[in-house]
Design an enzyme around this catalytic site. Structure first.
Site, PDB file in Angstrom:
ATOM      1  N   THR A 123      43.403  -7.212 -21.405  1.00  0.00           N
ATOM      2  CA  THR A 123      42.286  -7.254 -20.546  1.00  0.00           C
ATOM      3  C   THR A 123      41.000  -6.385 -21.322  1.00  0.00           C
ATOM      4  O   THR A 123      39.885  -6.787 -21.314  1.00  0.00           O
ATOM      5  CB  THR A 123      42.443  -6.545 -19.204  1.00  0.00           C
ATOM      6  OG1 THR A 123      43.343  -7.458 -18.660  1.00  0.00           O
ATOM      7  CG2 THR A 123      41.354  -6.030 -18.543  1.00  0.00           C
ATOM      8  N   HIS A 143      23.952  26.094 -29.126  1.00  0.00           N
ATOM      9  CA  HIS A 143      22.527  26.205 -28.398  1.00  0.00           C
ATOM     10  C   HIS A 143      21.565  25.696 -29.279  1.00  0.00           C
ATOM     11  O   HIS A 143      21.377  26.141 -30.325  1.00  0.00           O
ATOM     12  CB  HIS A 143      22.268  27.440 -27.952  1.00  0.00           C
ATOM     13  CG  HIS A 143      20.953  28.014 -27.378  1.00  0.00           C
ATOM     14  ND1 HIS A 143      20.995  27.265 -25.932  1.00  0.00           N
ATOM     15  CD2 HIS A 143      19.772  28.207 -27.581  1.00  0.00           C
ATOM     16  CE1 HIS A 143      19.663  27.773 -25.636  1.00  0.00           C
ATOM     17  NE2 HIS A 143      19.162  28.010 -26.531  1.00  0.00           N
TER      18      HIS A 143
END
Length: 462
Positions: A38, A447
């Site tokens: 699948t 950051h």
């Protein structure tokens, strides 16, 4: 009657069992469909390739608010389709050719046909080419035959041309209107793909929300956003479908009474079911759960001696990464019967590649309530971190659920850009016992970066 040391039914994750350690064993490999299963042929790989193209097509709808004016000149559907299957189909064909022709597989016999049990570790194989059926036996049998799309009992559905996830990706041209019957991840992903390509999409949900198995806040947010993009019909019962004006008309019953939904194509996305019934597993003494899944123990053994199962035929998760994990477990246990390993299903993640993306692991708030588990939960919006601010994201968020006493992470749910990627550090923390406080404060967080949405959600917990 041919006898084998090992019989494997299914060539998705089942095909990965065979490595050089099985070279001294006589092996039968049975596949009734296309090699690869699948995921490769009709599931995660081609759908995500379509999703990536759809994400690109959707850019003009988001870029203007950032001061960048872009346009979509067009979608060449057949080029998109043929690029995807032009890569996938050769992989499936090559996998079969390798097993049939390569000298490394001299001990492997490939049966292209349908298997069904007629007795204990005894199988009748009906070849696809119409030649006479053959019976084979095995000392060990592995069931890796997957599942199939469910077609609901709606009057007239078999009298119209409808699609499932197995067929919708190979259509020859884009429809103008698409009706999707279903509200789970298959419906959500294809609704995104086709709407991004300019198709008018109608989604029919039996319940009052889309993706209702997700955490309730995620399901609610996704449903709200979907209603802005698609014609979403909630709390609808499908009564009847008929041909209409060259397409289909679906007759519904909803809160306001009778109504209809018209489309050029109908996609049925109401779930999947295991293929256990098509193997006649009862004839081999193999127990099956009410859901149709073959029952296995922690070692992936079925109730029948010498029979193992893995993947969608036995796993309620029905996820490729789970099937691959279970295949490794079965492989080890076949090779080391005196040193069995148990499968680890503690922290199984999943993702929905719609727009926005969704990813989750562990329990939801509603599950914690149902099970009487004490918990604390905290969220962080994408718009509250620097990178999310740069993207002007106003809808995404990350939610972390934790034990209030130990800070152990119990679940995490993210809706927004790159949600599956952002979830991975949380899966790692849960798997290796890193609690929320340690995860938040025990490392650097780049950051500005999107992982800060996870960092801040962790910090907000306590």
């Amino acid at each position: 009657m041919a006898h084998y040391d090992l019989v494997i039914i299914g060539t998705g994750s089942g095909n990965s069992l065979l490595d050089p350690r099985f070279a001294d064993k006589r092996v039968a490999l049975v596949e009734r469909g296309v090699f690869g299963g699948t995921c490769l042929n009709v599931g995660c790989i081609p759908t995500k390739m379509f999703v990536h193209a759809a994400d690109l097509a959707a850019v003009p709808g988001h870029s203007a608010r950032l001061g960048v004016d872009t346009t979509l000149d067009g979608v060449r559907w057949t080029d998109v389709r043929d690029r995807i299957f032009g890569r996938i189909d050769p992989i499936a064909a090559g996998g079969q050719q390798y097993r049939v022709q390569h000298p490394d597989n001299a001990n492997v016999t490939v049966y292209a046909g349908n298997a069904r049990f007629t007795g204990e570790r005894t199988l009748e194989i009906t070849p696809n080419d119409g030649s006479p059926a053959e019976t084979i036996t095995g000392d060990q049998v592995v069931l890796a035959a997957g599942g199939r799309a469910v077609v609901p009992e709606v009057e007239g559905i078999h009298e119209v041309d409808f699609h499932t996830s197995d067929t919708i990706m190979r259509i020859d041209e884009l429809p103008r209107r698409l009706v999707i019957l279903g509200s789970g991840f298959v419906a959500a992903e294809f609704a995104h793909v086709f709407s991004a390509f300019g198709v008018e999409v109608t989604v029919i949900a039996r319940s009052g929300a889309l993706l209702r198995a997700e955490d309730r806040d995620v399901s609610q947010r996704f449903t709200e956003l979907a209603q802005q993009r698609w014609d979403v019909r909630l709390d609808r019962k499908a009564l009847r479908v008929e041909r209409h004006d060259g397409g289909i008309r679906l007759h519904l019953e909803g809160p306001g009474g009778a109504e209809t939904a018209d489309g050029d194509l109908l996609l049925v996305a109401t779930g999947r079911t295991p293929n256990s019934d098509q193997l006649d597993v009862a004839a081999a003494g193999i127990a099956v759960a009410p859901s149709g899944h073959v029952v296995v123990d922690e070692f992936q053994r079925t109730s029948a001696e010498g029979v193992w199962a893995l993947g969608d035929i036995s796993s309620p998760f029905e996820l490729k990464h789970v099937a691959n994990h279970e295949a490794r477990i079965v492989q080890h246990n076949l090779l080391h019967p005196q040193d069995l390993r148990a499968a680890d299903h503690r922290f199984v993640p999943h993702a929905v590649f719609s727009s926005p993306q969704i990813a989750a692991v562990g329990i939801t708030e509603q599950e914690a309530e149902r099970r009487g588990i004490r918990w604390v939960a905290a969220t962080q919006t994408f718009g509250g971190i620097a990178y999310g601010w740069a993207m002007e994201d106003e809808t995404g968020f990350a939610k972390i659920i934790a034990d209030p006493d130990t800070a152990r992470i119990l679940g995490a749910h993210i809706i927004g850009p790159q949600a599956p990627t952002l979830l991975q550090p949380i899966i790692q923390a849960m798997s290796f016992g890193l609690d929320a406080r340690e995860m938040a404060r025990g490392q650097y967080w780049i950051h500005p970066g999107m992982p800060e949405v996870v960092e801040n959600a962790l910090l907000n917990l306590f």
